[in-house]
Every structure is written in C-alpha cells, then in structure tokens.
Design a protein around this motif. Structure first.
Motif, short mmCIF file in Angstrom:
data_model
loop_
_atom_site.label_atom_id
_atom_site.label_comp_id
_atom_site.label_asym_id
_atom_site.label_seq_id
_atom_site.Cartn_x
_atom_site.Cartn_y
_atom_site.Cartn_z
N SER A 70 0.82 -1.21 0.00
CA SER A 70 0.00 0.00 0.00
C SER A 70 0.86 1.26 0.00
N LYS A 71 2.12 1.12 0.37
CA LYS A 71 3.06 2.25 0.37
C LYS A 71 3.88 2.31 -0.92
N GLY A 72 3.61 1.36 -1.83
CA GLY A 72 4.31 1.37 -3.11
C GLY A 72 5.47 0.41 -3.24
N TRP A 73 5.73 -0.39 -2.21
CA TRP A 73 6.81 -1.38 -2.25
C TRP A 73 6.20 -2.74 -2.60
N HIS A 74 6.74 -3.40 -3.59
CA HIS A 74 6.17 -4.67 -4.03
C HIS A 74 7.21 -5.77 -3.88
N LEU A 75 7.17 -6.43 -2.72
CA LEU A 75 8.07 -7.53 -2.43
C LEU A 75 7.39 -8.84 -2.75
N SER A 76 8.16 -9.89 -2.80
CA SER A 76 7.62 -11.20 -3.16
C SER A 76 7.48 -12.06 -1.91
N PRO A 77 6.28 -12.64 -1.71
CA PRO A 77 6.07 -13.52 -0.55
C PRO A 77 6.68 -14.89 -0.79
N LEU A 78 7.14 -15.50 0.28
CA LEU A 78 7.76 -16.83 0.26
C LEU A 78 7.14 -17.66 1.37
N GLN A 79 7.31 -18.97 1.27
CA GLN A 79 6.83 -19.86 2.33
C GLN A 79 7.93 -20.83 2.74
N ARG A 80 7.78 -21.32 3.95
CA ARG A 80 8.67 -22.32 4.54
C ARG A 80 10.11 -21.84 4.63
N PRO A 81 10.38 -20.83 5.45
CA PRO A 81 9.46 -20.17 6.38
C PRO A 81 8.71 -19.02 5.68
N ASN A 82 7.58 -18.66 6.29
CA ASN A 82 6.84 -17.51 5.77
C ASN A 82 7.77 -16.30 5.82
#
Length: 149
Positions: A70-82
């Motif tokens: 929402s602040k304009g930063w677009h990071l990529s989510p990962l799992q294991r670990p979250n």
C-alpha cells in the motif's frame, strides 16, 4: 537477456558497470543491516548478493507485505518459512532509508493492529502455507493448468 547485458556493458563501460554493481551491493548490505535492527524480523538464509529475504516470528509477515504494498513497495512472498524478499536493484540505491522506515512502520502497524487489511493477500499466502498435504496443492495446480489451457 544476453542482448540486454551486452547493451548495458556498451553504454556503461566496464567501470560504470562495476560502479553500479558496487552501489547495489552496498544498498543490499544496508537493507540487511536495517532488517537486523528491527527486533521483530529475522533474515532468511545468508544473502550474499542482492536478494534479501526476511520473516518474523512475532507478526504476520504477509500482513507487513500488504502494508508495504500500500506504500508502493512490491516484495515477493515466500513460504517455509513464511517470509518476503526484495531483489535490490539500482532503483533501490537512493531509497534504502525510505524503504527501511516504511518497513519499520509496517511492522509496528501490524504488531499494534493484527489482522489482514481489506483487499490484502495475507490471508491467501497464510492459508496456502498451512496446507499440510503439499501433494494436494500440486494436484490442484496440475488439474487447473490442464483444464485452463
């Protein structure tokens, strides 16, 4: 990809390319240090280059990611670990401090107000990471791809 690398080398020259690389690596190290200074976060792995992944055992990292988005930063989510990751590029060099401030603010916001924000993706990533039978996920994806194409 090769043509892009060739064009970059021609336009920047070897010294210019090396200078940009040095700036990007310094930005990556600054981000790593900034993440380490946020007690709620931890670095995932050993980021020797420009991809920095981090997670939290205190707050929902996917909610943090939604606020960052929402602040304009677009990071990529990962799992294991979250976790989430940023791939540091030349565009990040002048805004490292701004990013770290937004990251700190996002962590504190989630810590004070846990729960997904409206329209965010945290519930989707969180739920997918909790599915015990990963084979089921693979089957669903294969079935979807088979039927969608």
């Amino acid at each position: 990809m090769i043509a892009g690398a060739w064009a970059a080398m021609i336009s920047l020259g070897q010294e210019g390319y090396l200078e940009h690389t040095r700036e990007i690596m310094e930005a990556s190290k600054r981000i790593q240090q900034g993440v380490k200074e946020i007690p709620e976060l931890f670095i995932v792995g050993r980021p020797d280059m420009t991809i920095v992944a981090f997670g939290s055992n205190v707050t929902d990292i996917f909610e943090v990611n939604d606020i960052l988005s929402s602040k304009g930063w677009h990071l990529s989510p990962l799992q294991r670990p979250n976790s989430i990751h940023i791939c540091v590029t030349l565009q990040h060099v002048p805004v490292v401090d701004e990013f770290l401030n937004d990251l700190k603010d996002s962590v504190q916001t989630v810590k004070k107000n846990p729960g997904p924000i409206s329209g965010g993706l945290a519930p989707i990533y969180g739920a997918a990471g909790k599915i015990p039978d990963r084979g089921m996920v693979n089957e669903l994806l294969v079935d979807y791809m088979d039927n969608a194409c």
